[in-house]
Design an enzyme around this catalytic site. Structure first.
Site, PDB file in Angstrom:
ATOM      1  N   SER A 149       0.805  -1.157  -0.038  1.00 60.01           N
ATOM      2  CA  SER A 149       0.006  -0.053  -0.080  1.00 60.01           C
ATOM      3  C   SER A 149       1.017   1.112  -0.168  1.00 60.01           C
ATOM      4  CB  SER A 149      -0.815   0.135   1.402  1.00 60.01           C
ATOM      5  OG  SER A 149      -1.558   1.235   1.508  1.00 60.01           O
ATOM      6  N   TYR A 162      -1.062  -1.175  10.686  1.00 58.39           N
ATOM      7  CA  TYR A 162      -1.450  -1.771   8.957  1.00 58.39           C
ATOM      8  C   TYR A 162      -0.502  -1.123   8.281  1.00 58.39           C
ATOM      9  CZ  TYR A 162      -3.660  -1.249   4.435  1.00 58.39           C
ATOM     10  OH  TYR A 162      -3.785  -1.656   3.066  1.00 58.39           O
TER      11      TYR A 162
HETATM   12  P1  NAP Z   1     -11.835  -5.386  -0.338  1.00 61.12           P
HETATM   13  O1  NAP Z   1     -12.526  -4.860  -1.505  1.00 61.12           O
HETATM   14  O2  NAP Z   1     -12.773  -5.305   1.227  1.00 61.12           O
HETATM   15  O3  NAP Z   1     -11.523  -7.049  -0.389  1.00 61.12           O
HETATM   16  C1  NAP Z   1     -11.417  -7.812   0.600  1.00 61.12           C
HETATM   17  C2  NAP Z   1     -11.175  -9.226  -0.040  1.00 61.12           C
HETATM   18  O4  NAP Z   1     -10.508 -10.066   0.907  1.00 61.12           O
HETATM   19  C3  NAP Z   1     -12.627  -9.942   0.226  1.00 61.12           C
HETATM   20  O5  NAP Z   1     -12.654 -11.025  -1.009  1.00 61.12           O
HETATM   21  C4  NAP Z   1     -12.864 -10.782   1.457  1.00 61.12           C
HETATM   22  O6  NAP Z   1     -13.524 -11.917   1.260  1.00 61.12           O
HETATM   23  C5  NAP Z   1     -11.269 -11.235   1.438  1.00 61.12           C
HETATM   24  N1  NAP Z   1     -10.686 -11.457   2.902  1.00 61.12           N
HETATM   25  C6  NAP Z   1     -10.657 -10.553   3.952  1.00 61.12           C
HETATM   26  N2  NAP Z   1      -9.943 -11.028   5.084  1.00 61.12           N
HETATM   27  C7  NAP Z   1      -9.446 -12.238   4.428  1.00 61.12           C
HETATM   28  C8  NAP Z   1      -8.663 -13.062   5.308  1.00 61.12           C
HETATM   29  N3  NAP Z   1      -8.370 -12.942   6.655  1.00 61.12           N
HETATM   30  N4  NAP Z   1      -8.318 -14.083   4.537  1.00 61.12           N
HETATM   31  C9  NAP Z   1      -8.841 -14.524   3.195  1.00 61.12           C
HETATM   32  N5  NAP Z   1      -9.414 -13.614   2.549  1.00 61.12           N
HETATM   33  C10 NAP Z   1      -9.692 -12.542   3.157  1.00 61.12           C
HETATM   34  O7  NAP Z   1     -10.396  -5.162  -0.033  1.00 61.12           O
HETATM   35  P2  NAP Z   1      -9.510  -4.453  -1.062  1.00 61.12           P
HETATM   36  O8  NAP Z   1      -9.604  -2.942  -1.060  1.00 61.12           O
HETATM   37  O9  NAP Z   1      -9.595  -4.966  -2.348  1.00 61.12           O
HETATM   38  O10 NAP Z   1      -7.913  -4.787  -0.639  1.00 61.12           O
HETATM   39  C11 NAP Z   1      -7.127  -5.738  -0.933  1.00 61.12           C
HETATM   40  C12 NAP Z   1      -5.694  -5.525  -0.923  1.00 61.12           C
HETATM   41  O11 NAP Z   1      -5.202  -4.333  -1.488  1.00 61.12           O
HETATM   42  C13 NAP Z   1      -5.442  -5.656   0.719  1.00 61.12           C
HETATM   43  O12 NAP Z   1      -3.823  -6.109   0.971  1.00 61.12           O
HETATM   44  C14 NAP Z   1      -5.225  -4.199   0.956  1.00 61.12           C
HETATM   45  O13 NAP Z   1      -4.467  -3.701   2.019  1.00 61.12           O
HETATM   46  C15 NAP Z   1      -4.695  -3.506  -0.147  1.00 61.12           C
HETATM   47  N6  NAP Z   1      -4.992  -2.114  -0.553  1.00 61.12           N
HETATM   48  C16 NAP Z   1      -6.160  -1.559  -0.568  1.00 61.12           C
HETATM   49  C17 NAP Z   1      -6.076  -0.028  -0.808  1.00 61.12           C
HETATM   50  C18 NAP Z   1      -7.636   0.345  -0.821  1.00 61.12           C
HETATM   51  O14 NAP Z   1      -7.470   1.741  -0.741  1.00 61.12           O
HETATM   52  N7  NAP Z   1      -8.473  -0.350  -1.050  1.00 61.12           N
HETATM   53  C19 NAP Z   1      -5.227   0.692  -0.820  1.00 61.12           C
HETATM   54  C20 NAP Z   1      -3.857  -0.085  -0.591  1.00 61.12           C
HETATM   55  C21 NAP Z   1      -3.706  -1.238  -0.517  1.00 61.12           C
HETATM   56  P3  NAP Z   1     -14.139 -12.666   2.587  1.00 61.12           P
HETATM   57  O15 NAP Z   1     -15.068 -11.609   3.592  1.00 61.12           O
HETATM   58  O16 NAP Z   1     -15.241 -13.667   2.093  1.00 61.12           O
HETATM   59  O17 NAP Z   1     -12.990 -13.230   3.234  1.00 61.12           O
END
Ligand code: NAP
Length: 257
Positions: A149, A162
């Site tokens: 991130s 985080y």
């Molecule tokens: P998201 O849309 O909330 O999706 C999260 C996904 O992860 C869902 O499919 C969820 O499904 C699954 N999940 C959650 N906890 C889990 C666990 N312990 N084990 C396995 N699966 C799990 O999240 P996102 O924003 O796409 O984030 C994905 C990645 O991008 C993360 O590493 C995050 O740190 C990174 N990131 C995001 C942002 C942002 O602004 N969105 C920015 C920088 C980095 P279930 O509920 O079925 O488990």
């Protein structure tokens, strides 16, 4: 197929790709992109219902897909993820380690030990343990992509632990790249703010959202598709001379020189 999808190439024909935490958001978009480019993809997350729905959506796009429940910090479920992939497809070419947790907005000095452990376990340790399971099946020319991130470069006060785990992934990328060379490349994507469920507490607040948009040079937030484009580039042979690197995909928001 949408106009955008028609522009996509076929760089992953014959390849097998595992993407963790891939039933929505950035992970789903990466799985979709790899699948549209020809990969057989393995999607996973904690909830069977979410896995089933993601599988259905990808199948409807003509993607070859397997769904497995995998809570990433559960050792048996990590093993299942790898074993079921290998039973079905016989090998692994791409692993995208995307799962993360951000269970607290407490200050570091006020965060209970159990919470510090949980964030570390899911965001960092589980990636290493998953790769230990996957390593025997990774092919020559395979590729690992970690999802960090922009906060790895600039830990924010309310999400410091985080952010620190995301900083650790920058180091993990370098260390794994050394250890896994020359057969496997290891790279990392550091997304800026993307309006997914994970970031909803930031992006649903109009003032915070506007501040985040204004902190980019491009004046807008990223999309899961932007992250998928970067991750699939790094996983593909187009990046065959790139390893140990982190690509910041944040619209020019400040990260590093
Ligand atoms: P998201 O849309 O909330 O999706 C999260 C996904 O992860 C869902 O499919 C969820 O499904 C699954 N999940 C959650 N906890 C889990 C666990 N312990 N084990 C396995 N699966 C799990 O999240 P996102 O924003 O796409 O984030 C994905 C990645 O991008 C993360 O590493 C995050 O740190 C990174 N990131 C995001 C942002 C942002 O602004 N969105 C920015 C920088 C980095 P279930 O509920 O079925 O488990």
């Amino acid at each position: 197929m949408s106009k955008e999808e028609m522009k996509i190439g076929r760089r992953f024909e014959g390849k097998v790709a595992i993407v963790t935490a891939s039933t929505q958001g950035i992970g789903f978009s990466i799985a979709e992109r790899l699948g549209l480019e020809g990969a057989a993809v393995v999607v996973s997350s904690r909830k069977q219902k979410n896995v089933d729905e993601a599988v259905e959506k990808l199948k409807n796009k003509g993607i070859q897909v397997l769904g497995v429940v995998c809570q990433i910090s559960d050792a048996q479920q990590r093993k299942d993820l790898i074993n079921k992939t290998v039973e079905k497809y016989g090998k692994i070419d791409v692993v995208v380690s995307n799962a993360a947790a951000n269970p607290t907005v407490s200050l570091l000095l006020e965060t209970p030990e159990s919470v510090l452990d949980k964030v570390w376990e899911i965001n960092v340790k589980a990636s290493v343990l998953l790769l230990q399971e996957a390593a025997p099946y990774l092919q020559k020319g395979s590729s690992v992509v970690l999802i960090s991130s922009i906060m790895g470069y600039r830990p924010q006060i309310a999400m410091a632990m985080y952010g620190i785990t995301k900083t650790a992934l920058l180091g993990l990328t370098k260390a794994l790249a050394k250890e896994m060379a020359p057969d496997t490349r290891v790279n990392c994507v550091a997304p800026g703010l993307v309006p997914t469920n994970f970031a909803a507490f930031l992006t649903k607040d109009e003032v915070l959202k506007k501040t985040a948009e204004e902190s980019t040079l491009l004046g807008k937030l990223g999309t899961p598709g932007d992250m998928a484009a970067a991750a699939s580039f790094l996983a593909s042979d187009d990046a065959s001379y790139i390893t140990g690197e982190t690509l910041v995909v944040a619209g020019g928001a400040p990260s590093r020189l």
